[in-house]
Design a protein around this motif. Structure first.
Motif, short mmCIF file in Angstrom:
data_model
loop_
_atom_site.label_atom_id
_atom_site.label_comp_id
_atom_site.label_asym_id
_atom_site.label_seq_id
_atom_site.Cartn_x
_atom_site.Cartn_y
_atom_site.Cartn_z
N SER A 1 -27.68 20.50 -8.82
CA SER A 1 -27.51 19.07 -9.07
C SER A 1 -27.96 18.25 -7.87
CB SER A 1 -26.04 18.76 -9.39
OG SER A 1 -25.61 19.44 -10.56
N ILE A 2 -27.64 18.72 -6.68
CA ILE A 2 -28.10 18.04 -5.46
C ILE A 2 -29.62 18.05 -5.39
CG2 ILE A 2 -28.12 18.17 -2.94
CD1 ILE A 2 -25.27 19.30 -3.08
N TYR A 3 -30.20 19.20 -5.66
CA TYR A 3 -31.66 19.33 -5.62
C TYR A 3 -32.32 18.43 -6.64
CZ TYR A 3 -36.21 21.72 -5.59
OH TYR A 3 -37.56 22.01 -5.52
N LEU A 4 -31.79 18.40 -7.86
CA LEU A 4 -32.36 17.59 -8.93
C LEU A 4 -32.15 16.10 -8.66
CD1 LEU A 4 -33.71 17.31 -11.67
CD2 LEU A 4 -31.50 17.79 -12.75
N ALA A 5 -30.97 15.73 -8.15
CA ALA A 5 -30.71 14.32 -7.85
C ALA A 5 -31.66 13.79 -6.79
CB ALA A 5 -29.26 14.15 -7.40
N GLY A 6 -32.01 14.63 -5.82
CA GLY A 6 -32.98 14.21 -4.82
C GLY A 6 -34.32 13.85 -5.43
N LYS A 7 -34.73 14.59 -6.45
CA LYS A 7 -35.99 14.28 -7.13
C LYS A 7 -35.86 13.01 -7.96
CE LYS A 7 -37.58 19.08 -7.62
NZ LYS A 7 -37.98 20.14 -8.59
N VAL A 8 -34.75 12.88 -8.68
CA VAL A 8 -34.56 11.72 -9.56
C VAL A 8 -34.54 10.43 -8.75
CG1 VAL A 8 -32.94 10.60 -11.15
CG2 VAL A 8 -33.36 13.06 -11.32
N GLU A 9 -33.85 10.43 -7.62
CA GLU A 9 -33.68 9.22 -6.81
C GLU A 9 -34.71 9.13 -5.68
OE1 GLU A 9 -31.83 7.04 -7.86
OE2 GLU A 9 -30.53 8.13 -9.26
N GLU A 10 -35.73 9.98 -5.74
CA GLU A 10 -36.84 9.93 -4.78
C GLU A 10 -36.36 10.08 -3.33
OE1 GLU A 10 -39.28 6.55 -5.47
OE2 GLU A 10 -39.84 7.17 -7.49
N GLN A 11 -35.41 10.97 -3.15
CA GLN A 11 -35.02 11.40 -1.81
C GLN A 11 -35.09 12.92 -1.79
OE1 GLN A 11 -31.11 10.23 -0.44
NE2 GLN A 11 -31.51 10.88 1.65
N HIS A 12 -36.30 13.42 -1.76
CA HIS A 12 -36.56 14.84 -1.96
C HIS A 12 -35.93 15.67 -0.84
CE1 HIS A 12 -39.39 14.14 -5.27
NE2 HIS A 12 -39.76 13.06 -4.59
N LEU A 13 -35.31 16.77 -1.24
CA LEU A 13 -34.66 17.69 -0.31
C LEU A 13 -35.27 19.07 -0.45
CD1 LEU A 13 -30.99 16.64 -1.14
CD2 LEU A 13 -32.27 15.96 0.88
N ARG A 14 -35.35 19.77 0.67
CA ARG A 14 -35.85 21.13 0.62
C ARG A 14 -34.74 22.08 0.20
NH1 ARG A 14 -38.65 22.63 6.17
NH2 ARG A 14 -36.50 22.22 6.86
N THR A 15 -35.09 23.04 -0.62
CA THR A 15 -34.08 24.01 -1.06
C THR A 15 -33.52 24.78 0.13
OG1 THR A 15 -35.89 25.57 -1.51
CG2 THR A 15 -35.02 24.32 -3.38
N ARG A 16 -34.33 25.00 1.14
CA ARG A 16 -33.83 25.72 2.31
C ARG A 16 -32.71 24.95 2.99
NH1 ARG A 16 -37.37 28.08 7.48
NH2 ARG A 16 -35.59 29.05 8.54
N ASP A 17 -32.86 23.62 3.09
CA ASP A 17 -31.82 22.81 3.71
C ASP A 17 -30.54 22.84 2.87
OD1 ASP A 17 -33.54 22.12 5.75
OD2 ASP A 17 -34.22 20.28 4.77
N ILE A 18 -30.69 22.75 1.55
CA ILE A 18 -29.51 22.80 0.67
C ILE A 18 -28.79 24.13 0.82
CG2 ILE A 18 -28.75 22.75 -1.74
CD1 ILE A 18 -31.11 20.89 -2.32
#
Length: 230
Positions: free
Chosen positions: A78-95
């Motif tokens: 959900s965190i990973y997907l929310a980053g894409k939806v709200e244009e604050q992209h996160l790396r899976t490695r960081d998550i």
């Protein structure tokens, strides 16, 4: 105030057990959404992406039984997907690293070994599953912008000294953030939630809106006219 989906999503948080305590599912969702919020802060996520991640999580488990999937894996996706939806992209490695540190505070960052790649693949696959379950409807209208406008209007309405000596805005934002521990974000309209947390914040500090007694309608109905019950 009418619920958007009064008989479907988000009601598990309101269910109490025989001893007056929240149902087991509600307690699980509370802990997992707390993880989403804390991980989101450590990842530098803004308020709206964190709110979107919590909403995606709750909406997914409105459709799927809690026992079917690991809720923390769903939370990470959900965190990973929310980053894409709200244009604050996160790396899976960081998550993955933030989540690993959350569960194992004294551990070192994970090595890029088979365990890491398996977890990364699980997050990606879970994200695809969530998109299919939610029918790709992962954009939401949050109460934050409404609450901001209501606070600005109320600040100009109230006595300046009353506003300065009481942390109304801080309390209202905190209440709004905490509301995402349950499914209120799915049950009620964004503007209704915004005015509800503002009303509660005023009640906490005993602040009265000037000239409210002499008006035909309560101050909160001026903000949200559709809350009037016929």
């Amino acid at each position: 105030m009418e619920a958007v989906h009064p008989d479907t999503c988000g009601e598990e948080a309101a269910v109490l057990g025989a001893e007056g305590r929240p149902a087991p599912e509600a307690r699980v969702h509370f802990r997992v959404t707390r993880f989403i919020m804390e991980a989101g802060v450590k990842l530098g996520m803004r308020s709206i992406p964190i709110a979107t991640a919590c909403t995606i999580y709750h909406k997914f488990f409105c459709e799927i039984n809690l026992d079917a999937y690991d809720p923390y894996l769903v939370a990470m996706s959900s965190i990973y997907l929310a980053g894409k939806v709200e244009e604050q992209h996160l790396r899976t490695r960081d998550i993955i690293n933030v989540s690993n540190r959350y569960f194992n505070p004294s551990s070192e960052p994970l090595e890029l070994d088979s365990r890491f790649w398996e977890l990364r693949d699980s997050i990606v696959q879970c994200e695809l599953l969530m998109l299919r379950v939610l029918r790709f409807q992962v954009s939401f209208q949050h109460p934050h912008k409404y609450l901001l406008h209501y606070l600005i209007a109320l600040k100009n309405w109230l006595n300046r000294y009353s506003w300065q000596r009481t942390p109304i805005s801080v309390t209202a934002w905190a209440l709004l953030r905490d509301s995402y521990h349950g499914g209120l974000c799915l049950r009620f309209r964004a503007q209704h939630l915004a005015v509800a947390v503002l009303y509660l914040a005023l009640q906490v500090y005993g602040v009265e809106v000037p000239a409210e007694a002499g008006t035909q309608k309560p101050w909160w109905q001026i903000y949200t006219m559709d809350t009037e019950i016929p």
